[in-house]
Design a protein around this motif. Structure first.
Motif, PDB file in Angstrom:
ATOM      1  N   PRO A 152     -10.299  -8.796   2.038  1.00 33.66           N
ATOM      2  CA  PRO A 152      -9.674  -8.651   3.377  1.00 33.66           C
ATOM      3  C   PRO A 152      -8.902  -7.338   3.501  1.00 33.66           C
ATOM      4  O   PRO A 152      -7.673  -7.327   3.546  1.00 33.66           O
ATOM      5  N   LEU A 153      -9.595  -6.229   3.516  1.00 34.35           N
ATOM      6  CA  LEU A 153      -8.954  -4.917   3.642  1.00 34.35           C
ATOM      7  C   LEU A 153      -9.118  -4.418   5.073  1.00 34.35           C
ATOM      8  O   LEU A 153     -10.120  -4.717   5.722  1.00 34.35           O
ATOM      9  N   PRO A 154      -8.164  -3.645   5.563  1.00 34.99           N
ATOM     10  CA  PRO A 154      -8.282  -3.136   6.943  1.00 34.99           C
ATOM     11  C   PRO A 154      -9.401  -2.107   7.066  1.00 34.99           C
ATOM     12  O   PRO A 154      -9.826  -1.503   6.074  1.00 34.99           O
ATOM     13  N   ALA A 155      -9.829  -1.899   8.301  1.00 33.82           N
ATOM     14  CA  ALA A 155     -10.925  -0.949   8.549  1.00 33.82           C
ATOM     15  C   ALA A 155     -10.538   0.462   8.136  1.00 33.82           C
ATOM     16  O   ALA A 155     -11.387   1.285   7.808  1.00 33.82           O
ATOM     17  N   SER A 156      -9.185   0.740   8.150  1.00 31.98           N
ATOM     18  CA  SER A 156      -8.712   2.080   7.794  1.00 31.98           C
ATOM     19  C   SER A 156      -8.567   2.246   6.276  1.00 31.98           C
ATOM     20  O   SER A 156      -8.079   3.280   5.820  1.00 31.98           O
ATOM     21  N   GLU A 172     -19.124  -0.794   3.344  1.00 32.98           N
ATOM     22  CA  GLU A 172     -19.174  -1.109   4.782  1.00 32.98           C
ATOM     23  C   GLU A 172     -18.062  -2.088   5.126  1.00 32.98           C
ATOM     24  O   GLU A 172     -17.402  -2.642   4.238  1.00 32.98           O
ATOM     25  N   HIS A 173     -17.894  -2.280   6.428  1.00 29.07           N
ATOM     26  CA  HIS A 173     -16.881  -3.244   6.883  1.00 29.07           C
ATOM     27  C   HIS A 173     -17.570  -4.375   7.628  1.00 29.07           C
ATOM     28  O   HIS A 173     -18.628  -4.186   8.238  1.00 29.07           O
ATOM     29  N   CYS A 174     -16.987  -5.557   7.533  1.00 30.97           N
ATOM     30  CA  CYS A 174     -17.543  -6.703   8.255  1.00 30.97           C
ATOM     31  C   CYS A 174     -16.382  -7.486   8.879  1.00 30.97           C
ATOM     32  O   CYS A 174     -15.229  -7.054   8.795  1.00 30.97           O
ATOM     33  N   PRO A 188       0.819  -1.231   0.000  1.00 30.36           N
ATOM     34  CA  PRO A 188       0.000   0.000   0.000  1.00 30.36           C
ATOM     35  C   PRO A 188       0.842   1.266   0.000  1.00 30.36           C
ATOM     36  O   PRO A 188       0.456   2.280  -0.578  1.00 30.36           O
ATOM     37  N   HIS A 189       2.020   1.189   0.643  1.00 25.05           N
ATOM     38  CA  HIS A 189       2.888   2.367   0.668  1.00 25.05           C
ATOM     39  C   HIS A 189       3.428   2.669  -0.721  1.00 25.05           C
ATOM     40  O   HIS A 189       3.568   3.829  -1.108  1.00 25.05           O
ATOM     41  N   ILE A 190       3.764   1.614  -1.457  1.00 24.76           N
ATOM     42  CA  ILE A 190       4.268   1.830  -2.824  1.00 24.76           C
ATOM     43  C   ILE A 190       3.145   2.399  -3.694  1.00 24.76           C
ATOM     44  O   ILE A 190       3.369   3.288  -4.512  1.00 24.76           O
ATOM     45  N   VAL A 191       1.936   1.892  -3.486  1.00 20.70           N
ATOM     46  CA  VAL A 191       0.790   2.433  -4.246  1.00 20.70           C
ATOM     47  C   VAL A 191       0.617   3.911  -3.945  1.00 20.70           C
ATOM     48  O   VAL A 191       0.440   4.737  -4.844  1.00 20.70           O
ATOM     49  N   ARG A 192       0.688   4.259  -2.653  1.00 17.32           N
ATOM     50  CA  ARG A 192       0.536   5.668  -2.280  1.00 17.32           C
ATOM     51  C   ARG A 192       1.641   6.512  -2.910  1.00 17.32           C
ATOM     52  O   ARG A 192       1.421   7.628  -3.354  1.00 17.32           O
ATOM     53  N   ALA A 193       2.869   5.950  -2.932  1.00 19.52           N
ATOM     54  CA  ALA A 193       4.002   6.702  -3.487  1.00 19.52           C
ATOM     55  C   ALA A 193       3.823   6.935  -4.976  1.00 19.52           C
ATOM     56  O   ALA A 193       4.048   8.039  -5.474  1.00 19.52           O
ATOM     57  N   THR A 194       3.410   5.898  -5.695  1.00 21.68           N
ATOM     58  CA  THR A 194       3.351   6.014  -7.153  1.00 21.68           C
ATOM     59  C   THR A 194       2.070   6.681  -7.619  1.00 21.68           C
ATOM     60  O   THR A 194       2.108   7.529  -8.506  1.00 21.68           O
ATOM     61  N   HIS A 195       0.945   6.300  -7.032  1.00 15.91           N
ATOM     62  CA  HIS A 195      -0.324   6.829  -7.514  1.00 15.91           C
ATOM     63  C   HIS A 195      -0.850   7.974  -6.649  1.00 15.91           C
ATOM     64  O   HIS A 195      -1.446   8.906  -7.169  1.00 15.91           O
ATOM     65  N   GLY A 196      -0.595   7.910  -5.350  1.00 16.75           N
ATOM     66  CA  GLY A 196      -1.048   8.980  -4.464  1.00 16.75           C
ATOM     67  C   GLY A 196      -0.299  10.275  -4.726  1.00 16.75           C
ATOM     68  O   GLY A 196      -0.880  11.356  -4.744  1.00 16.75           O
TER      69      GLY A 196
END
Lengths: 220, 330
Positions: free
Chosen positions: B244-248, B226-228, B172-180
């Motif tokens: 399976p994604l985190p609540a955040s 929503e989250h479950c 996710p950090h790499i995604v944020r770096a490249t796309h974010g």
């Protein structure tokens, strides 16, 4: 007399160490990083004093620095004194004789830094000098300390080269080892004992320091 | 119009020759793939100026980085390089590592703080690299490069050697770096999950030469509703699926569907382990091995197996998703 020899040896060791750290640093860096085909020859030249009898090195230096040669004559013109049988001559001889003790620890330390960190620094905007100053030098500081300590100790105990180039002039070229030699020749065993024990203790302390330093490096 | 990284490079070494000419748009992530020894890392190193033996030309936008008369040294190319190993400076704290490039490129302190927040580096700032885990080290290495504000990011197998848990941590950090951050990147990888998640185009190389452009991963937009207990419920088109994604987790996602990650059928799918089934419509058949499918409000070029009969354009089909690689989009 005895203190003169000690002071002369300490001065000679300090000056030699300071000069060797300055000129040995770029040489060690070059040897650690170069792919040049001249590297083995330069490495061999640097290590030569380790295997060459001091008298052989001293003999060639005596010939090279005599006032009849261009080097010796230029020195006389420049300073009014001969290079042979002088403190300056002893410094030149000591630099060559102790060269491997300065260069090899620094070369090993620089090799340990590796090219990976230097490349990382370059990709972060550091030019070569900047990367050398901020990455290679701090990481090689233990190697530099080892080089300084070994060079100092090795110069302190020099005998053959000093005798060949500087002779045995009290207060001018008579260093500790030659003072010991002279004391033994004149059966002054007390002086020989004092100076020998002093050198023995200093050498032991220096080597212990180096080994402690290297143990720290292995852990760190 | 995006800038272009163009190059015409050749390098000859013992038993290996690289010869590549290409133009790569500087937007999104371009994956460079190929078998081991194909020259992927060597290409990146040549472009970064780390291979002095490489001849030819490299242009980054309007700037000539290398040609017959010019060789811009690596430190002045504006390239950020994340190596296979973290290569953190062991004698500096994480904070000093992060500031190293930023200081040299005159980047403001705010940028470092932004990167620290983005990659969640605050708890690590006072630590030395020797005390970091593998995943933490890679994160700091990525942050250090981002903080130097490069024009283009080179990621040389940035997750190699990490187990799946560490990979999940850093992806996710790499995604944020490249796309974010909107930073164009070249990613060397042969891991399908990395390519599917990150790549916007795929350059294939083999034996030091160009082997063509690979298919752009098919991506479907989705959003968390929503989250479950099992993760997050996402809506894609009219279907719902649980990942399976985190609540955040971010609200909007792009779900990359690999070629073996979905089935297309003319009838409704039976019960099975599918993530979701979507109604789709067959569009054009361009004859390049793909079929245009209108699915979830988007037209995607879906790879079609050779020899399999294509339903007539306009036919309604079912698009059954078996596997996706999610990428947050905000």
């Amino acid at each position: 007399m005895l203190l003169d020899a000690v002071w002369l040896s300490v001065r000679l060791s300090a000056v030699t160490t300071a000069i060797l750290l300055v000129i040995g640093l770029p040489l060690a860096w070059w040897l650690a990083t170069t792919c040049s085909r001249f590297k083995p020859a330069v490495e061999a030249l640097t290590a030569l004093p380790l295997v060459l009898p001091p008298t052989v090195l001293g003999f060639y230096l005596l010939v090279l620095m005599s006032p009849d040669t261009p080097l010796g004559a230029a020195w006389v013109r420049l300073t009014g004194d001969t290079l042979t049988f002088s403190f300056a001559g002893l410094v030149v001889a000591s630099i060559l004789y102790s060269l491997p003790f300065a260069v090899q620890p620094m070369q090993t330390a620089f090799s340990g830094v590796g090219t990976g960190l230097m490349e990382a620094a370059a990709m972060l905007g550091a030019d070569r000098l900047d990367a050398f100053r901020t990455i290679a030098l701090p990481l090689a500081r233990r190697g530099m300390l080892t080089a300084g300590v070994l060079t100092f100790a090795h110069t302190l105990g020099e005998f053959g080269v000093v005798l060949m180039v500087g002779g045995n002039i009290p207060g001018r070229t008579r260093v500790i080892s030659i003072e010991i030699f002279t004391a033994v020749e004149t059966l002054d065993y007390r002086t020989a004992h004092v100076l020998s024990a002093g050198l023995l203790v200093v050498s032991f302390i220096v080597l212990t320091f180096v080994y402690v330093l290297n143990r720290g490096r292995a852990r760190g | 119009m995006a800038e272009v990284l163009s190059f015409d490079l050749s390098l000859r070494r013992d038993g290996f020759a690289l010869s590549l000419t290409e133009r790569i748009p500087l937007d999104g992530v371009t994956a460079v793939t190929g078998p081991s020894g194909a020259g992927k890392t060597t290409l990146l190193r040549c472009l970064a100026g780390l291979e002095r033996g490489a001849s030819g030309s490299v242009r980054l936008g309007d700037d000539v980085l290398q040609d017959e008369t010019r060789f811009v040294p690596p430190h002045a190319r504006g390239v950020g390089y994340v190596f296979q190993e973290a290569r953190l400076f062991p004698h500096m704290s994480v904070a000093r590592n992060l500031a190293y490039g930023a200081r040299r490129r005159g980047v403001a302190q705010e940028r470092i703080e932004e990167i620290v927040r983005l990659l969640d580096l605050a708890p690590l700032l006072d630590r030395r690299p020797g005390g970091l885990s593998g995943g933490e080290s890679r994160r700091v290495a990525l942050g250090r490069v981002l903080a130097s504000q490069p024009r283009v990011l080179f990621l040389d197998e940035p997750m190699t050697g990490l187990d799946s848990a560490r990979k999940a941590e850093i992806m996710p950090h790499i995604v944020r770096a490249t796309h974010g951050l909107g930073l164009p990147a070249l990613l060397v990888s042969h891991a399908e999950d990395e390519i599917q998640t990150l790549a916007d185009r795929v350059l294939k190389i083999e034996e030091g030469g160009h082997a063509g452009w690979g298919r752009v991963p098919v991506r479907l937009p989705a959003r968390v509703v929503e989250h479950c207990d099992h993760g997050a419920v996402l809506v894609v088109g009219e279907a719902r699926l649980i990942l399976p994604l985190p609540a955040s987790a971010e609200r909007n996602w792009a779900l990359a569907v690999p070629p073996d990650g979905a089935l297309v059928s003319t009838g409704p799918p039976g019960p099975g382990n599918a993530l979701a089934s979507l109604q789709a419509r067959v569009g054009a058949v361009p004859g390049d091995g793909t079929v245009a499918l209108e699915v979830a409000g988007h037209t995607v070029a879906w790879p079609w197996p050779e020899g399999r009969i294509v339903p007539p354009p306009g036919s309604d089909v079912w698009f059954t998703i078996l596997k996706v690689y999610p990428r947050p989009t905000g």
